[in-house]
Scaffold this motif. Structure first.
Motif, mmCIF file in Angstrom:
data_model
loop_
_atom_site.group_PDB
_atom_site.id
_atom_site.type_symbol
_atom_site.label_atom_id
_atom_site.label_comp_id
_atom_site.label_asym_id
_atom_site.label_seq_id
_atom_site.Cartn_x
_atom_site.Cartn_y
_atom_site.Cartn_z
ATOM 1 N N MET A 107 0.857 -1.197 0.000
ATOM 2 C CA MET A 107 0.000 0.000 0.000
ATOM 3 C C MET A 107 0.882 1.232 0.000
ATOM 4 O O MET A 107 1.811 1.342 0.784
ATOM 5 N N SER A 108 0.615 2.147 -0.898
ATOM 6 C CA SER A 108 1.445 3.334 -1.016
ATOM 7 C C SER A 108 1.275 4.248 0.179
ATOM 8 O O SER A 108 0.190 4.455 0.692
ATOM 9 N N ALA A 109 2.420 4.831 0.604
ATOM 10 C CA ALA A 109 2.369 5.782 1.705
ATOM 11 C C ALA A 109 1.731 7.090 1.274
ATOM 12 O O ALA A 109 1.411 7.942 2.088
ATOM 13 N N GLU A 110 1.536 7.277 -0.043
ATOM 14 C CA GLU A 110 0.944 8.500 -0.555
ATOM 15 C C GLU A 110 -0.544 8.343 -0.847
ATOM 16 O O GLU A 110 -1.133 9.139 -1.572
ATOM 17 N N LEU A 111 -1.130 7.292 -0.293
ATOM 18 C CA LEU A 111 -2.542 7.012 -0.564
ATOM 19 C C LEU A 111 -3.403 8.187 -0.135
ATOM 20 O O LEU A 111 -3.261 8.736 0.947
ATOM 21 N N ARG A 112 -4.317 8.614 -1.026
ATOM 22 C CA ARG A 112 -5.216 9.732 -0.723
ATOM 23 C C ARG A 112 -6.634 9.346 -1.105
ATOM 24 O O ARG A 112 -6.854 8.532 -1.998
ATOM 25 N N PHE A 113 -7.602 9.958 -0.443
ATOM 26 C CA PHE A 113 -9.007 9.650 -0.701
ATOM 27 C C PHE A 113 -9.777 10.944 -0.866
ATOM 28 O O PHE A 113 -9.553 11.907 -0.140
ATOM 29 N N GLY A 158 -12.264 0.030 -1.434
ATOM 30 C CA GLY A 158 -11.324 0.328 -2.509
ATOM 31 C C GLY A 158 -9.898 -0.032 -2.140
ATOM 32 O O GLY A 158 -9.137 -0.533 -2.976
ATOM 33 N N VAL A 159 -9.532 0.222 -0.893
ATOM 34 C CA VAL A 159 -8.197 -0.147 -0.430
ATOM 35 C C VAL A 159 -8.019 -1.661 -0.459
ATOM 36 O O VAL A 159 -6.995 -2.180 -0.925
ATOM 37 N N LEU A 160 -9.019 -2.385 0.030
ATOM 38 C CA LEU A 160 -8.942 -3.843 0.035
ATOM 39 C C LEU A 160 -8.792 -4.383 -1.386
ATOM 40 O O LEU A 160 -7.959 -5.264 -1.657
ATOM 41 N N ALA A 161 -9.598 -3.859 -2.304
ATOM 42 C CA ALA A 161 -9.515 -4.315 -3.692
ATOM 43 C C ALA A 161 -8.160 -3.984 -4.303
ATOM 44 O O ALA A 161 -7.575 -4.804 -5.040
ATOM 45 N N LEU A 203 -5.310 -3.716 -2.752
ATOM 46 C CA LEU A 203 -4.322 -4.647 -2.189
ATOM 47 C C LEU A 203 -4.360 -5.994 -2.900
ATOM 48 O O LEU A 203 -3.325 -6.660 -3.033
ATOM 49 N N ARG A 204 -5.533 -6.406 -3.350
ATOM 50 C CA ARG A 204 -5.681 -7.706 -4.017
ATOM 51 C C ARG A 204 -5.533 -7.592 -5.532
ATOM 52 O O ARG A 204 -5.596 -8.598 -6.244
ATOM 53 N N GLY A 205 -5.375 -6.363 -6.023
ATOM 54 C CA GLY A 205 -5.183 -6.177 -7.450
ATOM 55 C C GLY A 205 -6.425 -6.446 -8.274
ATOM 56 O O GLY A 205 -6.338 -6.944 -9.414
ATOM 57 N N PRO A 256 -14.208 -15.019 -6.757
ATOM 58 C CA PRO A 256 -13.366 -15.863 -5.880
ATOM 59 C C PRO A 256 -12.551 -15.062 -4.875
ATOM 60 O O PRO A 256 -12.421 -15.472 -3.718
ATOM 61 N N TRP A 257 -12.009 -13.914 -5.282
ATOM 62 C CA TRP A 257 -11.199 -13.143 -4.347
ATOM 63 C C TRP A 257 -12.031 -12.634 -3.179
ATOM 64 O O TRP A 257 -11.565 -12.620 -2.036
ATOM 65 N N LEU A 258 -13.285 -12.239 -3.475
ATOM 66 C CA LEU A 258 -14.155 -11.728 -2.414
ATOM 67 C C LEU A 258 -14.615 -12.867 -1.509
ATOM 68 O O LEU A 258 -14.724 -12.692 -0.281
ATOM 69 N N ALA A 259 -14.856 -14.049 -2.086
ATOM 70 C CA ALA A 259 -15.194 -15.214 -1.272
ATOM 71 C C ALA A 259 -14.048 -15.547 -0.323
ATOM 72 O O ALA A 259 -14.267 -15.875 0.850
ATOM 73 N N GLN A 260 -12.825 -15.432 -0.801
ATOM 74 C CA GLN A 260 -11.666 -15.695 0.051
ATOM 75 C C GLN A 260 -11.579 -14.691 1.198
ATOM 76 O O GLN A 260 -11.259 -15.048 2.336
ATOM 77 N N GLU A 261 -11.895 -13.424 0.881
ATOM 78 C CA GLU A 261 -11.859 -12.405 1.935
ATOM 79 C C GLU A 261 -12.964 -12.641 2.961
ATOM 80 O O GLU A 261 -12.749 -12.454 4.171
ATOM 81 N N LEU A 262 -14.136 -13.036 2.510
ATOM 82 C CA LEU A 262 -15.221 -13.322 3.440
ATOM 83 C C LEU A 262 -14.871 -14.518 4.323
ATOM 84 O O LEU A 262 -15.163 -14.528 5.524
#
Length: 370
Positions: A1-7, A150-153, A155-157, A240-246
């Motif tokens: 995760m970038s240290a320059e992350l902004r929202f 958005g951050v979670l997504a 991170l998972r690309g 599948p990625w969201l199932a894995q996170e759940l």
């Protein structure tokens, strides 16, 4: 995760769609049922189920033994959800002001409920449970569920569910979004609240699945209309990625372990004090309280009133049998209810008082099963 992350402070990627015409609840209910999604009435202008009848409000009454459902009445919220077109015509034909709720579990749905209530985020350990966010990462501007998801997504690309135009998405009146998916593998996903310290996917991101319901697109409340976003009208299979996170965040029951979560620590301490440290009493009270505590994982639609009413009724029977005092029973119930539904203490006290009074008339002896 970038240290320059902004929202950004707003979710400008999803401009609010035009509002649809209200008064289409019957058509909406029929549309949902044709897709295999059981529906139940919501109170006019509200997000909560239509009220139970007088008999179903009595202490000790539960949906499992209720005759209202076979008789065609809508009591007990999502437990009354139906695919029967004749019943749907009966309910919404007579009450077009009712909204439409969909029982997620029987429908095989997993809905990601993204909140957009700008707020100060919690500690870094609760923004994405189980994922460490280093102190050097700048979280300036992070304020809503759109941001955390958005951050979670990122991170998972993968694409964030809020941007997933392959599935049904519904804009809520408050500016949030419901992202609908199908549980393609038949697994029994559980609900959660993004504000919970227990099971949670991300801060300000709730999950609606078994044991909960979601508001159908097109439903009108006093706050506005739940409006479909984009052209997609059907839920896609849960990625599948969201199932894995759940699964990682505890949204599946562990093998051979009941679904209700443990009783909150303060209530556990009260239980121990009330039972004198005896395992049997502790386990009995904890089992009675667990369904109430489990409601804390879902902000609404979990049957909190029924669960608390049943617990209070059982506690009344235990008090009548001399297994704990009434003061102890009230204290334990109030602490558990406050943990599950903060800010609803007055409502909880009324339910507890009524349930205890009814239960006191029926002692639960040592051989009884509460």
């Amino acid at each position: 995760m970038s240290a320059e992350l902004r929202f950004s402070r707003s979710d400008s990627r999803h401009p609010a769609p035009e509002r649809s015409v209200a008064g289409l609840s019957l058509a909406t209910a029929r549309w949902c049922a044709r897709r295999g999604w059981p529906v139940h009435p919501l109170a006019p202008g509200r997000k909560t189920p239509a009220a139970n009848c007088e008999d179903c409000r009595l202490p000790g009454h539960t949906h499992s033994s209720c005759t209202c459902l076979p008789d065609g009445r809508w009591c007990h919220g999502f437990h009354a959800a139906t695919l029967d077109q004749r019943r749907i015509e009966q309910w919404w034909g007579a009450h077009p002001e009712f909204g439409v709720g969909v029982a997620c579990g029987p429908a095989g749905l997993v809905v990601i409920d993204i909140d957009a209530h700008a707020a100060q985020p919690p500690g870094r350990d609760r923004i994405l449970p189980g994922i460490s966010i280093a102190e050097h990462v700048d979280l300036t501007g992070l304020a809503t569920g759109f941001h955390t998801l958005g951050v979670l997504a990122a991170l998972r690309g993968v694409v964030s569910p809020s941007d997933d135009d392959s599935t049904l998405r519904v804009r809520t009146p408050s500016g949030g979004m419901h992202v609908w998916y199908r549980a393609g593998d038949g697994r029994r996903w559980h609900c959660s609240s993004g504000s919970s310290r227990g099971r949670a996917l991300a801060w300000q991101v709730d999950v609606r699945a078994h044991g909960g319901y979601i508001i159908a697109p097109g439903t009108t409340t006093s706050a506005g209309i739940y409006t479909r976003v984009g052209d997609t009208r059907q839920p896609a299979v849960l990625p599948p990625w969201l199932a894995q996170e759940l699964e990682r965040t505890g949204h599946l029951p562990a093998a051979n372990i009941p679904a209700p979560r443990p009783v909150p620590p303060r209530a556990q301490q009260a239980v121990l004090a009330a039972g004198g440290g005896r395992n049997r009493t502790r386990h009995t009270l904890a089992a009675v309280l667990a369904p109430v505590e489990a409601c804390g994982q879902v902000p609404e639609g979990a049957g909190f009133s029924d669960a608390l009413n049943r617990a209070a009724y059982t506690f009344g029977g235990l008090v009548a049998a001399g297994r704990l005092t009434q003061d102890e029973a009230e204290r334990i119930l109030k602490e558990t209810a406050a943990a599950a539904r903060p800010g609803q203490e007055r409502r909880a006290e009324q339910i507890i008082r009524s349930g205890l009074a009814a239960g006191l008339k029926r002692p639960l002896t040592s051989g009884s099963r509460p």
